[in-house]
Design an enzyme around this catalytic site. Structure first.
Site, PDB file in Angstrom:
ATOM      1  N   GLU A 175      38.374 -16.727  18.777  1.00 30.39           N
ATOM      2  CA  GLU A 175      38.012 -16.230  19.862  1.00 30.39           C
ATOM      3  C   GLU A 175      37.909 -14.644  20.034  1.00 30.39           C
ATOM      4  OE1 GLU A 175      40.037 -18.431  22.918  1.00 30.39           O
ATOM      5  OE2 GLU A 175      39.230 -20.136  22.680  1.00 30.39           O
ATOM      6  N   GLU A 297      37.517 -26.413  18.758  1.00 24.97           N
ATOM      7  CA  GLU A 297      38.449 -26.408  19.932  1.00 24.97           C
ATOM      8  C   GLU A 297      37.724 -27.262  20.808  1.00 24.97           C
ATOM      9  OE1 GLU A 297      40.984 -23.184  21.293  1.00 24.97           O
ATOM     10  OE2 GLU A 297      41.251 -22.487  19.103  1.00 24.97           O
TER      11      GLU A 297
END
Ligand code: AHR
Length: 487
Positions: A175, A297
């Protein structure tokens, strides 16, 4: 009861379902590692090198194929050298993302790789780009995979491991548009190219490098990343997508107390991943025919349970989670031409976990059981399948996928998201005449869950599936997941 016709064509093989689609994610977050997977060598709880034996067994039972580690947001603050060598001298750190607790680094590289060997799964390492250096990541790869004489391989030997481990999956940052450094895609993509250059293939080990991809529907990130990172630099990019009933990260709602309306919104949000994959894939195809997506995820994200540390992300897991897991896995199967891997977050005691622990007790959540029921899709070939569908509250009620393994066994998995309607499924099997059907069903009230007082309230049981002239027939009750293996 309404009968829905369905069909599976064994002559129409679509794509290979990588077993890594059934992957998991372990982060230094809350009670995932400590007081979860890892209890330490001196614990009274039976363990192997500090890892709970009952967890190892539960992972083996679902053929857990790949485990991502050490994060998540944690990865971009993790310095691997702090987690090797004599435990009493390991440097402590503050886990700033997750509750501000002290991380004592007693679970580090050796512990993780030894555990993966014990489970028989692929390790998936996430390297630190946000606050780490190229040298640090390059050294980590050398420590793990180099067989010859070198400073890092010697250090590994000093720490008790003579032979290198195998490392296939390497994520470079997490991220990086957010907790991994708040970067712009142009900057991250250049940084990615630089970092990956020094992640070498040592001693016959071959890295499958994964670049940090977009959040949800950030197609701009995908576009810029793909314009800079090509097939020579990466095999896949990641995608993160969490199912939040309202779609609003700041208003998630309870894991166990929800209205029917909220339930249907949750399933609609879960189904959204199909379109996200399609749209990101279309952007990726502008630049490459080979690049894959790792949905590394995914899962439900609700409010934490009352009285628990807000930074520990502990939530209960109901039959709603099981339906979300089933529809998501069916989508990943259906998109296995582009989805190379998926990792539900997180494996133990965090978010949509498959296992919860309390002291020496362990329970399997409904989500665990879905992974168990779907496991025979792993490494099978996706088959064309169809179900005559029916709408419920704005979403298709039934989700399905089918595959054939190398021995010709057919796995079909169905979910009925309707809370009000049971169906009979009359399924034609084209190109094969199966003689036996082994079916299992997971069903219960949508708000029910397993807890330590009733750890097996929700568990799969045998289900009736009748072989017919043209295929197989079975009931698909409201709020249920059904798996059928035909041979
Ligand atoms: O899964 C919890 C967190 O969600 C992860 O650490 C991060 O990558 C994501 O934002």
């Amino acid at each position: 009861m309404k009968t829905l016709s369905a069909a599976v064509n064994t002559l129409d093989k679509k794509s290979h379902i990588n077993r890594e689609i059934y992957g998991h994610f372990s982060e230094h977050l809350g009670r995932c590692i400590y007081d979860g997977i890892f209890v330490g060598e001196n614990s009274a709880i039976p363990n192997t090198n500090g890892v709970r034996n009952d967890i190892i067994q539960a992972f083996k039972d679902i053929r857990l194929p790949v485990l991502r580690w050490p994060g998540g947001c944690f990865a971009d603050e993790y310095h691997w050298r702090d987690g090797i060598g004599e435990k009493s001298t390991r440097k402590k750190m503050v886990n700033t993302h997750w509750g501000g607790v002290t991380e004592d680094n007693s679970f580090g590289t050796n512990e993780f790789f030894n555990m993966c060997e014990e489970i028989g799964c692929e390790p998936y390492l996430c390297g630190n780009v946000g606050s780490g250096t190229v040298e640090e990541l390059a050294d980590w790869i050398e420590y793990i995979t180099f067989d010859g004489v070198s400073p890092m391989a010697d250090l590994r030997r000093k720490n008790g491991r003579e032979k290198p481990w195998k490392l296939k999956y390497l994520g470079i940052g997490n991220e990086n548009w957010g907790c991994g450094g708040n970067m712009r895609p142009e900057y991250y993509a250049d940084l990615y190219r630089r970092f990956q250059t020094y992640c070498r293939n040592f001693s016959g080990n071959e890295l499958y490098k994964i670049a940090g991809g977009p959040n949800v529907d950030d197609y701009h990130w995908t576009d810029v990343l793909m314009s800079i990172v090509n097939d020579n630099h990466a095999k896949a990019i990641s995608l993160h997508y969490y199912t939040i009933p309202s779609g609003d990260f700041w208003h998630k709602g309870s894991a166990t107390v929800f209205s029917d309306e909220e339930y249907y919104k949750t399933i609609a949000q879960a189904l959204r991943v199909d379109r996200l994959i399609e749209k990101h894939a279309a952007v990726m195809k502008k630049y490459s025919d080979n690049m894959k997506l790792a949905v590394d995820e995914w899962g439900c994200w609700f409010d934490v349970e009352e009285g628990t540390n807000p930074g520990f992300l502990f939530q209960q897991n109901t039959m709603r989670d099981a339906i979300v897991a089933a529809v998501s896995l069916n989508i990943f199967n259906q998109r296995s031409d582009i989805v190379c891997m998926a990792n539900i977050a997180q494996v133990v005691n965090v978010l949509q976990c498959i296992i919860m622990t309390e002291g020496d007790k362990l329970l399997k959540t409904p989500t665990y059981h879905v992974f168990d029921m779907f496991k025979t899709h792993q490494d099978a070939e996706l088959l064309y399948s169809y179900t005559q569908n029916t709408e419920t509250n704005g979403i298709p009620a039934v989700s399905q996928s089918a595959s054939m393994d190398k021995d010709g066994k057919i796995t079909m998995t169905f979910a009925n998201a309707s809370l009000g309607e049971d169906f009979e499924i009359d399924c034609a099997i084209v190109g094969a005449a199966p003689r036996t059907a082994e079916a299992r069903i997971l069903t219960g009230d949508v708000r029910s869950f397993n807890d330590f007082a009733s750890p097996e309230k929700l568990a799969p049981v045998g289900h009736k599936a009748e072989i017919t002239d043209k295929g197989v027939k079975f009931t698909l009750p409201k709020c249920s997941v059904v798996s059928i293996v035909l041979s």
